[in-house]
Structure formats: C-alpha cells, structure tokens
Design a protein around this motif. Sequence first.
Motif, PDB file in Angstrom:
ATOM      1  N   LEU A  21      37.076  69.723  32.448  1.00  0.00           N
ATOM      2  CA  LEU A  21      36.080  68.706  32.619  1.00  0.00           C
ATOM      3  C   LEU A  21      36.443  67.467  31.622  1.00  0.00           C
ATOM      4  O   LEU A  21      35.982  66.385  32.258  1.00  0.00           O
ATOM      5  CB  LEU A  21      34.757  69.447  31.936  1.00  0.00           C
ATOM      6  N   ARG A  22      36.942  67.584  30.628  1.00  0.00           N
ATOM      7  CA  ARG A  22      37.252  66.576  29.675  1.00  0.00           C
ATOM      8  C   ARG A  22      38.271  65.580  30.484  1.00  0.00           C
ATOM      9  O   ARG A  22      37.976  64.046  30.481  1.00  0.00           O
ATOM     10  CB  ARG A  22      37.985  66.649  28.261  1.00  0.00           C
ATOM     11  N   LEU A  23      39.037  65.982  31.085  1.00  0.00           N
ATOM     12  CA  LEU A  23      40.327  65.552  31.953  1.00  0.00           C
ATOM     13  C   LEU A  23      39.592  64.855  33.118  1.00  0.00           C
ATOM     14  O   LEU A  23      39.900  63.567  33.451  1.00  0.00           O
ATOM     15  CB  LEU A  23      41.272  66.429  32.353  1.00  0.00           C
ATOM     16  N   ASN A  24      38.705  65.380  33.891  1.00  0.00           N
ATOM     17  CA  ASN A  24      37.990  64.896  34.971  1.00  0.00           C
ATOM     18  C   ASN A  24      37.136  63.718  34.646  1.00  0.00           C
ATOM     19  O   ASN A  24      36.973  62.753  35.252  1.00  0.00           O
ATOM     20  CB  ASN A  24      37.205  65.783  35.745  1.00  0.00           C
ATOM     21  N   GLN A  25      36.263  63.973  33.171  1.00  0.00           N
ATOM     22  CA  GLN A  25      35.828  62.660  32.965  1.00  0.00           C
ATOM     23  C   GLN A  25      36.562  61.308  32.494  1.00  0.00           C
ATOM     24  O   GLN A  25      36.038  60.110  32.740  1.00  0.00           O
ATOM     25  CB  GLN A  25      34.861  63.047  31.516  1.00  0.00           C
ATOM     26  N   LYS A  26      37.740  61.649  32.035  1.00  0.00           N
ATOM     27  CA  LYS A  26      38.698  60.744  31.513  1.00  0.00           C
ATOM     28  C   LYS A  26      39.100  60.025  32.762  1.00  0.00           C
ATOM     29  O   LYS A  26      39.225  58.869  33.023  1.00  0.00           O
ATOM     30  CB  LYS A  26      39.760  61.275  30.821  1.00  0.00           C
ATOM     31  N   ARG A  27      39.477  60.873  33.897  1.00  0.00           N
ATOM     32  CA  ARG A  27      39.845  60.528  35.287  1.00  0.00           C
ATOM     33  C   ARG A  27      39.036  59.564  35.748  1.00  0.00           C
ATOM     34  O   ARG A  27      39.078  58.300  36.377  1.00  0.00           O
ATOM     35  CB  ARG A  27      40.312  61.361  36.154  1.00  0.00           C
ATOM     36  N   ALA A  28      37.693  59.669  35.679  1.00  0.00           N
ATOM     37  CA  ALA A  28      36.584  58.885  36.399  1.00  0.00           C
ATOM     38  C   ALA A  28      36.466  57.677  35.646  1.00  0.00           C
ATOM     39  O   ALA A  28      36.136  56.714  36.257  1.00  0.00           O
ATOM     40  CB  ALA A  28      35.231  59.766  36.055  1.00  0.00           C
ATOM     41  N   GLY A  29      36.693  57.656  34.424  1.00  0.00           N
ATOM     42  CA  GLY A  29      36.604  56.419  33.562  1.00  0.00           C
ATOM     43  C   GLY A  29      37.728  55.730  34.030  1.00  0.00           C
ATOM     44  O   GLY A  29      37.392  54.268  34.133  1.00  0.00           O
ATOM     45  N   ILE A  30      38.832  56.031  34.107  1.00  0.00           N
ATOM     46  CA  ILE A  30      39.984  55.218  34.478  1.00  0.00           C
ATOM     47  C   ILE A  30      39.823  54.766  36.010  1.00  0.00           C
ATOM     48  O   ILE A  30      40.042  53.473  35.997  1.00  0.00           O
ATOM     49  CB  ILE A  30      41.198  56.133  34.237  1.00  0.00           C
ATOM     50  N   GLU A  31      39.159  55.526  36.504  1.00  0.00           N
ATOM     51  CA  GLU A  31      39.081  55.100  38.082  1.00  0.00           C
ATOM     52  C   GLU A  31      38.011  53.787  38.406  1.00  0.00           C
ATOM     53  O   GLU A  31      38.145  53.035  38.979  1.00  0.00           O
ATOM     54  CB  GLU A  31      38.650  56.287  39.040  1.00  0.00           C
ATOM     55  N   MET A  32      37.226  54.049  37.240  1.00  0.00           N
ATOM     56  CA  MET A  32      36.011  52.938  37.130  1.00  0.00           C
ATOM     57  C   MET A  32      36.883  51.403  36.577  1.00  0.00           C
ATOM     58  O   MET A  32      36.458  50.444  37.257  1.00  0.00           O
ATOM     59  CB  MET A  32      34.829  53.072  36.200  1.00  0.00           C
ATOM     60  N   ASP A  33      37.734  51.695  35.761  1.00  0.00           N
ATOM     61  CA  ASP A  33      38.589  50.810  35.235  1.00  0.00           C
ATOM     62  C   ASP A  33      39.315  50.012  36.621  1.00  0.00           C
ATOM     63  O   ASP A  33      39.397  48.833  36.689  1.00  0.00           O
ATOM     64  CB  ASP A  33      39.376  50.953  34.240  1.00  0.00           C
ATOM     65  N   VAL A  34      39.986  50.862  37.334  1.00  0.00           N
ATOM     66  CA  VAL A  34      40.835  50.532  38.386  1.00  0.00           C
ATOM     67  C   VAL A  34      39.918  49.686  39.406  1.00  0.00           C
ATOM     68  O   VAL A  34      40.238  48.572  39.905  1.00  0.00           O
ATOM     69  CB  VAL A  34      41.446  51.603  39.110  1.00  0.00           C
ATOM     70  N   LEU A  35      38.656  50.208  39.705  1.00  0.00           N
ATOM     71  CA  LEU A  35      37.892  49.612  40.637  1.00  0.00           C
ATOM     72  C   LEU A  35      37.374  48.246  40.017  1.00  0.00           C
ATOM     73  O   LEU A  35      37.401  46.853  40.850  1.00  0.00           O
ATOM     74  CB  LEU A  35      36.591  50.304  40.782  1.00  0.00           C
ATOM     75  N   ARG A  36      37.209  48.111  38.879  1.00  0.00           N
ATOM     76  CA  ARG A  36      36.820  46.910  38.020  1.00  0.00           C
ATOM     77  C   ARG A  36      37.798  45.909  38.182  1.00  0.00           C
ATOM     78  O   ARG A  36      37.656  44.690  38.325  1.00  0.00           O
ATOM     79  CB  ARG A  36      36.429  46.926  36.586  1.00  0.00           C
ATOM     80  N   LEU A  37      39.084  46.252  37.610  1.00  0.00           N
ATOM     81  CA  LEU A  37      40.063  45.235  38.076  1.00  0.00           C
ATOM     82  C   LEU A  37      40.492  45.067  39.438  1.00  0.00           C
ATOM     83  O   LEU A  37      40.727  43.772  39.623  1.00  0.00           O
ATOM     84  CB  LEU A  37      41.428  46.052  37.350  1.00  0.00           C
ATOM     85  N   GLU A  38      40.129  45.664  40.300  1.00  0.00           N
ATOM     86  CA  GLU A  38      40.463  45.185  41.559  1.00  0.00           C
ATOM     87  C   GLU A  38      39.417  44.404  42.201  1.00  0.00           C
ATOM     88  O   GLU A  38      39.848  43.267  42.744  1.00  0.00           O
ATOM     89  CB  GLU A  38      40.455  46.520  42.741  1.00  0.00           C
ATOM     90  N   LEU A  39      38.226  44.605  41.685  1.00  0.00           N
ATOM     91  CA  LEU A  39      37.222  43.679  42.025  1.00  0.00           C
ATOM     92  C   LEU A  39      37.326  42.207  41.355  1.00  0.00           C
ATOM     93  O   LEU A  39      37.227  41.018  41.754  1.00  0.00           O
ATOM     94  CB  LEU A  39      35.855  44.047  41.615  1.00  0.00           C
ATOM     95  N   GLU A  40      37.948  42.339  40.155  1.00  0.00           N
ATOM     96  CA  GLU A  40      38.084  41.058  39.450  1.00  0.00           C
ATOM     97  C   GLU A  40      39.248  40.354  40.155  1.00  0.00           C
ATOM     98  O   GLU A  40      39.318  39.198  40.284  1.00  0.00           O
ATOM     99  CB  GLU A  40      38.574  41.290  37.981  1.00  0.00           C
ATOM    100  N   ILE A  41      40.339  41.042  40.407  1.00  0.00           N
ATOM    101  CA  ILE A  41      41.376  40.287  41.305  1.00  0.00           C
ATOM    102  C   ILE A  41      40.621  40.109  42.466  1.00  0.00           C
ATOM    103  O   ILE A  41      41.184  38.614  42.903  1.00  0.00           O
ATOM    104  CB  ILE A  41      42.596  41.329  41.359  1.00  0.00           C
ATOM    105  N   GLY A  42      40.048  40.638  43.302  1.00  0.00           N
ATOM    106  CA  GLY A  42      39.426  39.884  44.566  1.00  0.00           C
ATOM    107  C   GLY A  42      38.740  38.707  44.420  1.00  0.00           C
ATOM    108  O   GLY A  42      38.548  37.878  45.099  1.00  0.00           O
ATOM    109  N   ARG A  43      37.951  38.862  43.114  1.00  0.00           N
ATOM    110  CA  ARG A  43      37.014  37.583  42.853  1.00  0.00           C
ATOM    111  C   ARG A  43      37.831  36.480  42.493  1.00  0.00           C
ATOM    112  O   ARG A  43      37.680  35.272  43.026  1.00  0.00           O
ATOM    113  CB  ARG A  43      36.076  38.010  41.797  1.00  0.00           C
ATOM    114  N   SER A  44      38.808  36.670  41.544  1.00  0.00           N
ATOM    115  CA  SER A  44      39.293  35.525  40.810  1.00  0.00           C
ATOM    116  C   SER A  44      40.969  35.084  41.116  1.00  0.00           C
ATOM    117  O   SER A  44      41.559  34.269  40.688  1.00  0.00           O
ATOM    118  CB  SER A  44      39.109  35.516  39.213  1.00  0.00           C
TER     119      SER A  44
END
Length: 101
Positions: A21-44
């Motif tokens: 469960l701890r690893l899955n929560q950590k994975r979900a957080g990292i996946e959110m970072d990936v999405l945020r970075l992809e959005l930022e790259i797409g925007r700027s």
Amino acid sequence: MLLARRLDLVANVSALTAEALRLNQKRAGIEMDVLRLELEIGRSGANAQLVQDLHEAEERAAAIMFACAACEERIVAAEADVDGVDRSLAAPDENYDGSQP
C-alpha cells in the motif's frame, strides 16, 4: 506450534500488504508528478530542466512499479505459506487417539 507459526505468517502477510500500500501511494504520487511535468512541457515547451525532471520522475515510477511487483510476489508466497500451515492444521493427527481434546 503450528498456530504460532500461522500467527507469524499472518503478521508477515499484513506487513507486506502495508508495504504494498505504501509503495502504491508513492507510485501514485510520482505518476502525478509525471502528469504535471507533461502538462508543463505541453504548455510552456520542452526546456532541458523540465525534460530532465520528467525523465527522472519516469525512472522513479518504473523503480516503484518494480518494487510493487516484487512485493506482490512476496505476498503471494507468504499467503501460500499460510495456506500450507492451514492444511497442516486441518489434517488429522495420525498420533491422536481422540481421548483428549
């Protein structure tokens, strides 16, 4: 003796499940970072720092996914150990004559 062994095994399954469960929560957080970075790259646009941050986040996500899979394998093995003890507990004792509980 078998009951004590079963208790230890169940505690191990519980600890492994908590780790998963701890690893899955950590994975979900990292996946959110990936999405945020992809959005930022797409925007700027893709600058070197954003691309590097994205690459590092994707590597962390892959490592966590590998750790999750390994943890799941350990859970399956631990549950199989519990099942083995349960079968031993359910099997009739060949030396038991029925005269004592």
